[in-house]
Design a protein around this motif. Structure first.
Motif, mmCIF file in Angstrom:
data_model
loop_
_atom_site.group_PDB
_atom_site.id
_atom_site.type_symbol
_atom_site.label_atom_id
_atom_site.label_comp_id
_atom_site.label_asym_id
_atom_site.label_seq_id
_atom_site.Cartn_x
_atom_site.Cartn_y
_atom_site.Cartn_z
ATOM 1 N N GLY A 385 0.793 -1.220 0.000
ATOM 2 C CA GLY A 385 0.000 0.000 0.000
ATOM 3 C C GLY A 385 0.827 1.273 0.000
ATOM 4 O O GLY A 385 1.785 1.419 -0.764
ATOM 5 N N ILE A 386 0.461 2.210 0.865
ATOM 6 C CA ILE A 386 1.101 3.532 0.911
ATOM 7 C C ILE A 386 2.602 3.378 1.126
ATOM 8 O O ILE A 386 3.050 2.572 1.943
ATOM 9 C CB ILE A 386 0.460 4.381 2.024
ATOM 10 N N SER A 387 3.366 4.172 0.395
ATOM 11 C CA SER A 387 4.813 3.951 0.306
ATOM 12 C C SER A 387 5.650 4.730 1.308
ATOM 13 O O SER A 387 6.879 4.619 1.284
ATOM 14 C CB SER A 387 5.294 4.301 -1.107
ATOM 15 N N GLY A 388 5.040 5.508 2.174
ATOM 16 C CA GLY A 388 5.865 6.272 3.096
ATOM 17 C C GLY A 388 5.081 7.009 4.149
ATOM 18 O O GLY A 388 3.866 6.833 4.297
ATOM 19 N N MET A 389 5.774 7.881 4.869
ATOM 20 C CA MET A 389 5.179 8.621 5.979
ATOM 21 C C MET A 389 6.151 9.710 6.418
ATOM 22 O O MET A 389 7.288 9.787 5.938
ATOM 23 C CB MET A 389 4.853 7.681 7.141
ATOM 24 N N SER A 390 5.694 10.520 7.348
ATOM 25 C CA SER A 390 6.567 11.540 7.930
ATOM 26 C C SER A 390 6.729 11.262 9.416
ATOM 27 O O SER A 390 5.935 10.545 10.022
ATOM 28 C CB SER A 390 5.969 12.943 7.729
ATOM 29 N N VAL A 391 7.783 11.824 10.000
ATOM 30 C CA VAL A 391 8.000 11.743 11.442
ATOM 31 C C VAL A 391 7.434 13.003 12.080
ATOM 32 O O VAL A 391 7.597 14.111 11.552
ATOM 33 C CB VAL A 391 9.500 11.610 11.766
ATOM 34 N N SER A 392 6.757 12.845 13.209
ATOM 35 C CA SER A 392 6.194 14.003 13.911
ATOM 36 C C SER A 392 6.408 13.851 15.411
ATOM 37 O O SER A 392 6.725 12.770 15.906
ATOM 38 C CB SER A 392 4.704 14.165 13.603
ATOM 39 N N LYS A 393 6.236 14.974 16.122
ATOM 40 C CA LYS A 393 6.341 14.988 17.577
ATOM 41 C C LYS A 393 5.007 15.426 18.166
ATOM 42 O O LYS A 393 4.402 16.392 17.689
ATOM 43 C CB LYS A 393 7.446 15.942 18.034
ATOM 44 N N ILE A 394 4.552 14.720 19.186
ATOM 45 C CA ILE A 394 3.319 15.090 19.877
ATOM 46 C C ILE A 394 3.629 16.231 20.838
ATOM 47 O O ILE A 394 4.486 16.104 21.724
ATOM 48 C CB ILE A 394 2.722 13.897 20.629
ATOM 49 N N VAL A 395 2.948 17.352 20.638
ATOM 50 C CA VAL A 395 3.117 18.527 21.503
ATOM 51 C C VAL A 395 1.731 18.934 21.979
ATOM 52 O O VAL A 395 0.922 19.465 21.213
ATOM 53 C CB VAL A 395 3.795 19.688 20.758
ATOM 54 N N GLY A 396 1.442 18.644 23.230
ATOM 55 C CA GLY A 396 0.099 18.893 23.739
ATOM 56 C C GLY A 396 -0.903 17.992 23.042
ATOM 57 O O GLY A 396 -0.772 16.766 23.047
ATOM 58 N N THR A 397 -1.892 18.600 22.411
ATOM 59 C CA THR A 397 -2.906 17.827 21.682
ATOM 60 C C THR A 397 -2.657 17.840 20.185
ATOM 61 O O THR A 397 -3.478 17.340 19.415
ATOM 62 C CB THR A 397 -4.310 18.398 21.959
ATOM 63 N N LYS A 398 -1.530 18.393 19.764
ATOM 64 C CA LYS A 398 -1.224 18.492 18.337
ATOM 65 C C LYS A 398 0.072 17.763 18.026
ATOM 66 O O LYS A 398 0.811 17.352 18.919
ATOM 67 C CB LYS A 398 -1.114 19.965 17.912
ATOM 68 N N SER A 399 0.340 17.593 16.734
ATOM 69 C CA SER A 399 1.597 16.997 16.313
ATOM 70 C C SER A 399 2.348 17.986 15.435
ATOM 71 O O SER A 399 1.740 18.719 14.648
ATOM 72 C CB SER A 399 1.364 15.688 15.552
ATOM 73 N N GLU A 400 3.662 18.008 15.582
ATOM 74 C CA GLU A 400 4.515 18.896 14.811
ATOM 75 C C GLU A 400 5.435 18.064 13.932
ATOM 76 O O GLU A 400 6.141 17.166 14.418
ATOM 77 C CB GLU A 400 5.355 19.779 15.748
ATOM 78 N N ALA A 401 5.416 18.341 12.631
ATOM 79 C CA ALA A 401 6.227 17.588 11.685
ATOM 80 C C ALA A 401 7.709 17.755 11.990
ATOM 81 O O ALA A 401 8.186 18.867 12.246
ATOM 82 C CB ALA A 401 5.924 18.019 10.260
ATOM 83 N N GLN A 402 8.438 16.652 11.945
ATOM 84 C CA GLN A 402 9.885 16.665 12.152
ATOM 85 C C GLN A 402 10.644 16.382 10.858
ATOM 86 O O GLN A 402 11.848 16.617 10.784
ATOM 87 C CB GLN A 402 10.267 15.621 13.203
ATOM 88 N N THR A 403 9.952 15.828 9.870
ATOM 89 C CA THR A 403 10.562 15.546 8.568
ATOM 90 C C THR A 403 9.549 15.835 7.470
ATOM 91 O O THR A 403 8.349 15.992 7.722
ATOM 92 C CB THR A 403 10.981 14.070 8.436
ATOM 93 N N LYS A 404 10.014 15.892 6.258
ATOM 94 C CA LYS A 404 9.135 15.858 5.100
ATOM 95 C C LYS A 404 8.560 14.445 4.976
ATOM 96 O O LYS A 404 8.955 13.532 5.714
ATOM 97 C CB LYS A 404 9.904 16.212 3.826
ATOM 98 N N VAL A 405 7.648 14.237 4.045
ATOM 99 C CA VAL A 405 7.155 12.885 3.777
ATOM 100 C C VAL A 405 8.281 12.102 3.113
ATOM 101 O O VAL A 405 8.884 12.549 2.129
ATOM 102 C CB VAL A 405 5.909 12.912 2.875
ATOM 103 N N LEU A 406 8.573 10.933 3.670
ATOM 104 C CA LEU A 406 9.652 10.081 3.171
ATOM 105 C C LEU A 406 9.060 8.805 2.587
ATOM 106 O O LEU A 406 8.137 8.223 3.169
ATOM 107 C CB LEU A 406 10.615 9.740 4.305
ATOM 108 N N VAL A 407 9.571 8.369 1.443
ATOM 109 C CA VAL A 407 9.044 7.168 0.784
ATOM 110 C C VAL A 407 10.143 6.127 0.654
ATOM 111 O O VAL A 407 11.326 6.448 0.508
ATOM 112 C CB VAL A 407 8.454 7.493 -0.608
ATOM 113 N N THR A 408 9.739 4.855 0.717
ATOM 114 C CA THR A 408 10.671 3.744 0.583
ATOM 115 C C THR A 408 9.884 2.489 0.241
ATOM 116 O O THR A 408 8.713 2.550 -0.126
ATOM 117 C CB THR A 408 11.506 3.569 1.863
ATOM 118 N N ASP A 409 10.520 1.334 0.349
ATOM 119 C CA ASP A 409 9.872 0.057 0.085
ATOM 120 C C ASP A 409 10.582 -0.995 0.919
ATOM 121 O O ASP A 409 11.505 -0.694 1.686
ATOM 122 C CB ASP A 409 9.931 -0.269 -1.415
#
Length: 437
Positions: A385-409
């Protein structure tokens, strides 16, 4: 064991509009295959509506139902309404075999969509493939669903697989926390094994100081967390379900253990984990504050992004559905899968067959745009299925992106930054895929 619940939900709404389903082709609708009549298409699935896995996961089919209702109210798919039938397996593989047998032989579904869980769906993959039933978009990141289309020609994954997720996590740690002493907290099945395999492509035995596994159902994780603490792990990666996120957090609090946590996407929903913390601690811990600063991954937009165009669409769809409760990340997951299913039905043609449905996903699926942050990998050689994702940090009730969307297999495929454009939903909220030749 939780007894098999007799819950069956089916939704069939009368048309109140036309044209929304797309597709194409001339002539009248025909009863073209099992589960397809002139005016309906019946789809089925299995979920844990009761039992220990029900929190969160039981919300997914309500999201699917909401989106199918929305499509049905706007003309369905080529004039056919989608009947959605799902049954409770209580996350028990024996039950899964029973309910899927019912769905195929009694309910005569056209296809199974979104069957949830690695141990549960593993119990029915051979049956579905031997019966020639399309087994689409399994709700699990195991590589089993997509790595060998010759062995399982009917089965397709959907979400980012756990090995690819592990690779992205491993690379992130190697680049951002090169001196971390890493511990692994893993579910003792394919989920944990696949995640570990990905992580270890980037982190060696010298950096991984302890690997601890838990058996689902055994709620005492004290020995595992104590072992991680004793090994000096100051960074813990968890491939675990939400209940074990809560259990690991409570145990760490009791031990005064404060590593940097990185939970895989499966186990990191703050709202659900907060409710589990409150329940398991009997009110001593009332929210998910302990998750503040936790790292995780994303492959779909989330409810903490109310301005995201897909979240706006799904909020509208959920509000119109009239069901109880709020829009959650689990319901967004269900709606996102339902959106892909509508694309597949449209691409399968005006009078779809089970074979034309499988062919449509293989031939056209990699080009479908939808809520996923990265493209699908579908082809005749891969049902991943979906080929990738991004890394994020949970800050309070929200998430903050730590990377761009990264793809691999799978395997040694490189990790690259995704450079495609972010997709937005069509104005109707319904895809319009053309039939595959």
């Amino acid at each position: 064991m939780t007894l098999l619940a007799a819950a069956t939900v089916a939704t069939t709404l009368a048309a109140c509009g036309g044209g929304g389903g797309g597709g194409g082709g001339g002539g009248a609708n025909e009863a073209s295959d099992t589960g397809v009549t002139e005016d309906t298409i019946t789809l089925g699935s299995h979920y844990p509506l009761t039992g220990v896995a029900a929190p969160g996961y039981s919300e997914i089919p309500t999201g699917v139902q909401a989106y199918f209702d929305y499509v049905n109210k706007n003309g369905g798919v080529n004039g056919r309404k989608i009947k959605w039938v799902y049954r409770d397996d209580a996350y028990n593989p024996t039950n899964t075999s029973q309910v899927v047998n019912q769905l195929v032989l009694k309910d005569e579904v056209f296809a199974i969509m979104g069957g949830l869980g690695t141990p549960t769906h593993s119990a029915v993959i051979d049956f579905l493939n031997s019966e020639g039933v399309p087994d689409l978009f399994v709700a699990s990141g195991s590589r089993l669903w997509g790595e060998d289309p010759k062995k399982n020609p009917e089965t397709f994954g959907w979400q980012t697989d756990y090995e690819s997720e592990g690779k992205i996590i491993g690379q992130f740690i190697k680049e951002k926390f090169p001196n971390a002493k890493v511990g692994l907290f893993l579910q003792d099945d394919d989920f944990g094994q696949d995640g570990e395999k990905g992580v270890r492509q980037f982190l060696d035995d010298k950096q991984i100081v302890s690997t601890q596994r838990y058996t689902p159902g055994n709620v005492n994780v004290g020995p595992q967390i104590s072992a991680l603490q004793g090994a000096g792990a100051d960074f813990v990666v968890g491939f675990n379900v939400p209940s074990y996120t809560a259990l690991s957090q409570l145990t760490a609090l009791q031990l005064g253990y404060k590593p940097q946590w990185f939970y895989s996407n499966v186990g990191s929903d703050p709202t659900l984990v907060g409710s589990l913390l409150n329940r398991f601690s009997k009110g001593k811990v009332t929210n998910a504050a302990s998750l503040n600063g936790v790292l995780t991954t994303d492959y779909l937009p989330t409810v903490d992004e109310p301005d995201d165009p897909w979240v706006k669409l799904f909020q509208k769809v959920w509000d119109e559905s009239g069901q109880d409760g709020d829009l959650t990340n689990y319901r967004i997951y269900g709606m996102s899968q339902a959106y892909t299913m509508v694309q597949a039905l449209q691409a399968a043609g005006k009078n779809p067959t089970r074979q034309s449905l499988v062919d449509a996903v293989e031939k056209a699926g990699k080009d479908w745009k939808g809520p996923g942050l990265a493209p699908f990998r579908y082809s005749s050689d891969s049902h991943m299925g979906i080929s990738g994702m991004s890394v994020s940090k949970i800050v309070g009730t929200k998430s903050e992106a730590q990377t761009k969307v990264l793809v691999t297999d799978l395997g040694d495929a490189p990790i690259k930054e995704y450079t495609g454009e972010e997709s937005t939903p069509p104005s109707s909220g319904i895809p319009d895929e053309k039939p595959v030749d």
